[in-house]
Design a protein around this motif. Structure first.
Motif, PDB file in Angstrom:
ATOM      1  N   GLY A   1      34.451  48.445  18.037  1.00 57.24           N
ATOM      2  CA  GLY A   1      33.878  49.787  18.075  1.00 57.24           C
ATOM      3  C   GLY A   1      34.969  50.832  18.075  1.00 57.24           C
ATOM      4  O   GLY A   1      34.696  52.023  17.945  1.00 57.24           O
ATOM      5  N   GLY A   2      36.218  50.367  18.222  1.00 56.29           N
ATOM      6  CA  GLY A   2      37.335  51.290  18.023  1.00 56.29           C
ATOM      7  C   GLY A   2      38.005  51.818  19.264  1.00 56.29           C
ATOM      8  O   GLY A   2      39.028  52.497  19.173  1.00 56.29           O
ATOM      9  N   HIS A   3      37.419  51.518  20.459  1.00 53.81           N
ATOM     10  CA  HIS A   3      38.004  52.082  21.669  1.00 53.81           C
ATOM     11  C   HIS A   3      39.360  51.458  21.981  1.00 53.81           C
ATOM     12  O   HIS A   3      39.463  50.254  22.207  1.00 53.81           O
ATOM     13  CB  HIS A   3      37.051  51.884  22.839  1.00 53.81           C
ATOM     14  N   VAL A   4      40.420  52.283  22.006  1.00 53.61           N
ATOM     15  CA  VAL A   4      41.756  51.768  22.306  1.00 53.61           C
ATOM     16  C   VAL A   4      41.994  51.829  23.816  1.00 53.61           C
ATOM     17  O   VAL A   4      42.001  52.915  24.403  1.00 53.61           O
ATOM     18  CB  VAL A   4      42.844  52.573  21.569  1.00 53.61           C
ATOM     19  N   ALA A   5      42.172  50.670  24.452  1.00 58.11           N
ATOM     20  CA  ALA A   5      42.333  50.628  25.915  1.00 58.11           C
ATOM     21  C   ALA A   5      43.798  50.513  26.323  1.00 58.11           C
ATOM     22  O   ALA A   5      44.195  51.023  27.361  1.00 58.11           O
ATOM     23  CB  ALA A   5      41.537  49.462  26.492  1.00 58.11           C
ATOM     24  N   LEU A   6      44.620  49.831  25.486  1.00 56.48           N
ATOM     25  CA  LEU A   6      46.050  49.692  25.783  1.00 56.48           C
ATOM     26  C   LEU A   6      46.842  49.863  24.489  1.00 56.48           C
ATOM     27  O   LEU A   6      46.429  49.384  23.430  1.00 56.48           O
ATOM     28  CB  LEU A   6      46.364  48.315  26.381  1.00 56.48           C
ATOM     29  N   THR A   7      47.982  50.545  24.576  1.00 55.07           N
ATOM     30  CA  THR A   7      48.827  50.759  23.409  1.00 55.07           C
ATOM     31  C   THR A   7      50.269  50.370  23.720  1.00 55.07           C
ATOM     32  O   THR A   7      50.904  50.996  24.577  1.00 55.07           O
ATOM     33  CB  THR A   7      48.801  52.250  22.977  1.00 55.07           C
ATOM     34  N   ASP A   8      50.749  49.305  23.076  1.00 52.57           N
ATOM     35  CA  ASP A   8      52.166  48.952  23.103  1.00 52.57           C
ATOM     36  C   ASP A   8      52.742  48.848  24.518  1.00 52.57           C
ATOM     37  O   ASP A   8      53.769  49.467  24.823  1.00 52.57           O
ATOM     38  CB  ASP A   8      52.938  50.008  22.297  1.00 52.57           C
ATOM     39  N   VAL A   9      52.087  48.062  25.360  1.00 51.97           N
ATOM     40  CA  VAL A   9      52.512  47.943  26.764  1.00 51.97           C
ATOM     41  C   VAL A   9      53.454  46.755  26.936  1.00 51.97           C
ATOM     42  O   VAL A   9      53.139  45.641  26.514  1.00 51.97           O
ATOM     43  CB  VAL A   9      51.269  47.775  27.678  1.00 51.97           C
ATOM     44  N   SER A  10      54.624  47.011  27.531  1.00 48.12           N
ATOM     45  CA  SER A  10      55.600  45.946  27.806  1.00 48.12           C
ATOM     46  C   SER A  10      56.098  46.039  29.244  1.00 48.12           C
ATOM     47  O   SER A  10      56.452  47.116  29.708  1.00 48.12           O
ATOM     48  CB  SER A  10      56.822  46.069  26.873  1.00 48.12           C
ATOM     49  N   PHE A  11      56.092  44.907  29.939  1.00 48.26           N
ATOM     50  CA  PHE A  11      56.702  44.819  31.273  1.00 48.26           C
ATOM     51  C   PHE A  11      56.800  43.342  31.642  1.00 48.26           C
ATOM     52  O   PHE A  11      56.182  42.494  31.002  1.00 48.26           O
ATOM     53  CB  PHE A  11      55.872  45.580  32.325  1.00 48.26           C
ATOM     54  N   ALA A  12      57.598  43.043  32.652  1.00 51.51           N
ATOM     55  CA  ALA A  12      57.718  41.662  33.129  1.00 51.51           C
ATOM     56  C   ALA A  12      57.648  41.646  34.643  1.00 51.51           C
ATOM     57  O   ALA A  12      58.078  42.582  35.306  1.00 51.51           O
ATOM     58  CB  ALA A  12      59.033  41.056  32.648  1.00 51.51           C
ATOM     59  N   VAL A  13      57.085  40.586  35.169  1.00 47.01           N
ATOM     60  CA  VAL A  13      56.963  40.402  36.617  1.00 47.01           C
ATOM     61  C   VAL A  13      57.780  39.177  37.014  1.00 47.01           C
ATOM     62  O   VAL A  13      57.575  38.091  36.468  1.00 47.01           O
ATOM     63  CB  VAL A  13      55.490  40.198  37.029  1.00 47.01           C
ATOM     64  N   ALA A  14      58.710  39.369  37.945  1.00 40.58           N
ATOM     65  CA  ALA A  14      59.567  38.271  38.385  1.00 40.58           C
ATOM     66  C   ALA A  14      58.833  37.407  39.415  1.00 40.58           C
ATOM     67  O   ALA A  14      57.912  37.880  40.071  1.00 40.58           O
ATOM     68  CB  ALA A  14      60.841  38.841  39.004  1.00 40.58           C
ATOM     69  N   PRO A  15      59.255  36.141  39.557  1.00 45.96           N
ATOM     70  CA  PRO A  15      58.660  35.302  40.591  1.00 45.96           C
ATOM     71  C   PRO A  15      58.853  35.963  41.961  1.00 45.96           C
ATOM     72  O   PRO A  15      59.926  36.471  42.258  1.00 45.96           O
ATOM     73  CB  PRO A  15      59.475  34.000  40.509  1.00 45.96           C
ATOM     74  N   GLY A  16      57.794  35.989  42.750  1.00 47.92           N
ATOM     75  CA  GLY A  16      57.890  36.563  44.091  1.00 47.92           C
ATOM     76  C   GLY A  16      57.980  38.073  44.118  1.00 47.92           C
ATOM     77  O   GLY A  16      58.407  38.654  45.100  1.00 47.92           O
ATOM     78  N   GLU A  17      57.570  38.732  43.022  1.00 48.24           N
ATOM     79  CA  GLU A  17      57.581  40.197  42.999  1.00 48.24           C
ATOM     80  C   GLU A  17      56.171  40.727  43.284  1.00 48.24           C
ATOM     81  O   GLU A  17      55.185  40.136  42.861  1.00 48.24           O
ATOM     82  CB  GLU A  17      58.037  40.706  41.630  1.00 48.24           C
ATOM     83  N   MET A  18      56.099  41.851  44.015  1.00 50.77           N
ATOM     84  CA  MET A  18      54.816  42.518  44.198  1.00 50.77           C
ATOM     85  C   MET A  18      54.893  43.881  43.530  1.00 50.77           C
ATOM     86  O   MET A  18      55.873  44.596  43.680  1.00 50.77           O
ATOM     87  CB  MET A  18      54.508  42.730  45.674  1.00 50.77           C
ATOM     88  N   LEU A  19      53.844  44.224  42.755  1.00 48.38           N
ATOM     89  CA  LEU A  19      53.829  45.533  42.114  1.00 48.38           C
ATOM     90  C   LEU A  19      52.403  46.056  41.982  1.00 48.38           C
ATOM     91  O   LEU A  19      51.438  45.297  42.102  1.00 48.38           O
ATOM     92  CB  LEU A  19      54.532  45.495  40.753  1.00 48.38           C
ATOM     93  N   PHE A  20      52.322  47.361  41.770  1.00 48.01           N
ATOM     94  CA  PHE A  20      51.032  48.016  41.587  1.00 48.01           C
ATOM     95  C   PHE A  20      50.899  48.471  40.138  1.00 48.01           C
ATOM     96  O   PHE A  20      51.894  48.740  39.466  1.00 48.01           O
ATOM     97  CB  PHE A  20      50.923  49.258  42.479  1.00 48.01           C
ATOM     98  N   VAL A  21      49.650  48.537  39.677  1.00 51.92           N
ATOM     99  CA  VAL A  21      49.393  49.247  38.420  1.00 51.92           C
ATOM    100  C   VAL A  21      48.371  50.331  38.747  1.00 51.92           C
ATOM    101  O   VAL A  21      47.338  50.072  39.368  1.00 51.92           O
ATOM    102  CB  VAL A  21      48.948  48.297  37.272  1.00 51.92           C
ATOM    103  N   THR A  22      48.716  51.563  38.384  1.00 57.44           N
ATOM    104  CA  THR A  22      47.846  52.672  38.723  1.00 57.44           C
ATOM    105  C   THR A  22      47.569  53.532  37.489  1.00 57.44           C
ATOM    106  O   THR A  22      48.150  53.301  36.421  1.00 57.44           O
ATOM    107  CB  THR A  22      48.449  53.498  39.886  1.00 57.44           C
ATOM    108  N   GLY A  23      46.694  54.503  37.656  1.00 64.89           N
ATOM    109  CA  GLY A  23      46.293  55.365  36.537  1.00 64.89           C
ATOM    110  C   GLY A  23      44.858  55.807  36.753  1.00 64.89           C
ATOM    111  O   GLY A  23      44.126  55.173  37.526  1.00 64.89           O
ATOM    112  N   HIS A  24      44.471  56.879  36.070  1.00 68.12           N
ATOM    113  CA  HIS A  24      43.115  57.407  36.225  1.00 68.12           C
ATOM    114  C   HIS A  24      42.089  56.400  35.726  1.00 68.12           C
ATOM    115  O   HIS A  24      42.433  55.447  35.028  1.00 68.12           O
ATOM    116  CB  HIS A  24      42.970  58.702  35.412  1.00 68.12           C
ATOM    117  N   SER A  25      40.835  56.636  36.062  1.00 66.37           N
ATOM    118  CA  SER A  25      39.748  55.823  35.538  1.00 66.37           C
ATOM    119  C   SER A  25      39.808  55.863  34.007  1.00 66.37           C
ATOM    120  O   SER A  25      39.992  56.924  33.419  1.00 66.37           O
ATOM    121  CB  SER A  25      38.413  56.387  36.037  1.00 66.37           C
ATOM    122  N   GLY A  26      39.715  54.712  33.374  1.00 68.65           N
ATOM    123  CA  GLY A  26      39.783  54.644  31.917  1.00 68.65           C
ATOM    124  C   GLY A  26      41.196  54.489  31.364  1.00 68.65           C
ATOM    125  O   GLY A  26      41.398  54.416  30.156  1.00 68.65           O
TER     126      GLY A  26
END
Ligand code: ADP
Ligand code: ADP
Length: 229
Positions: free
Chosen positions: A15-40
């Protein structure tokens, strides 16, 4: 070495809705992190790609250095068991006891009864739920119910724990308690990724924060930078 890696991941829904664009990241073993952002912003979509509830339109998601694009068919269920998931409204089976709820992932793994009992009791003790093993979820407080959800997510010793707004229904004191519990997991070798829009809480935790803005990774903030935000 990474537990999780996104390489130039984009997700466009039918239907065309773009939810993510070109996202890159890595999580190391034993790492804690948050992902935040507005609704949508794309937080849930990002978590769904990790659990193989959705597939990327472009780019690669690697879990434990393995390309998830190659995980198909019967292997999907197997993959899901190596990711522990905590939901906002815990999704416990209300007609089963606390112990039975936490046993489920181990039963699905085909583990022997005796071993299951031992593991479940040890996990319940760790979360301060030992005396509640025979209780039904409806007999527990909101905070206790959420802890049962966490016990169930952790009992099979996943490499990664993923939580979508895990404190959404809890008061500030309970929220802090749950997050402190998460923060102790990396010491035991489990990486933790928490989606949340509670900025106050995130700042107090002093962990890495990925910021999504309309599907783009707008910022990747290290804990030491957080003091200035
Ligand atoms: P969140 O709490 O993550 O913001 P939403 O209320 O936006 O969740 O979405 C709830 C569910 O509906 C999710 O599973 C999401 O994938 C789905 N959803 C959201 N937007 C749409 C849409 N435009 N079309 C179809 N499904 C959607
Ligand atoms: P968040 O969790 O940050 O609220 P989502 O990942 O739920 O964000 O949604 C990101 C965007 O993708 C939103 O615009 C949403 O409407 C859209 N979306 C989510 N799920 C679906 C779906 N199943 N079908 C179509 N669009 C969706």
């Amino acid at each position: 070495m990474s537990v999780l890696r996104f390489d130039n991941v984009s997700k466009q829904y039918p239907g065309g809705h773009v939810a993510l664009t070109d996202v890159s990241f890595a999580v190391a073993p034993g790492e804690m992190l948050f992902v935040t952002g507005h609704s949508g912003a794309g937080k849930s979509t990002l978590l769904k790609l990790i659990q193989l509830a959705e597939r990327p339109s472009r780019g690669t998601v690697l879990f434990d250095e393995k390309n998830l694009a190659k995980v198909r068919g019967g292997k999907v269920a197997l993959h899901r068991r190596s990711v522990g998931v905590v939901y906002q409204n815990h999704q416990l089976l209300m007609d089963r006891t606390v112990g039975e709820n936490v046993s489920l992932p181990l039963i699905l793994r085909g583990m022997k009864r005796g071993e299951i009992g031992k593991r479940v009791r040890s996990m319940l003790d760790r979360l301060g739920l030992g005396p509640r093993e025979k209780a039904l979820p409806s007999q527990l407080s909101a905070g206790e119910q959420q802890r049962v959800g966490i016990a169930r997510a952790l009992v099979a010793e996943p490499m990664l724990l993923v939580a979508d707004e895990p404190t959404g229904n809890l008061d500030p004191t309970l929220s802090a308690e749950i997050l402190a519990l998460f923060a102790a997991l990396p010491e035991q070798g489990t990486s933790v990724l928490v989606a949340s829009h509670d900025l106050g809480l995130i700042k107090r935790m002093r962990k890495r924060v990925l910021v999504l803005d309309q599907g783009k990774l707008a910022d990747d903030i290290a804990p030491e930078e957080l003091a200035d935000v």
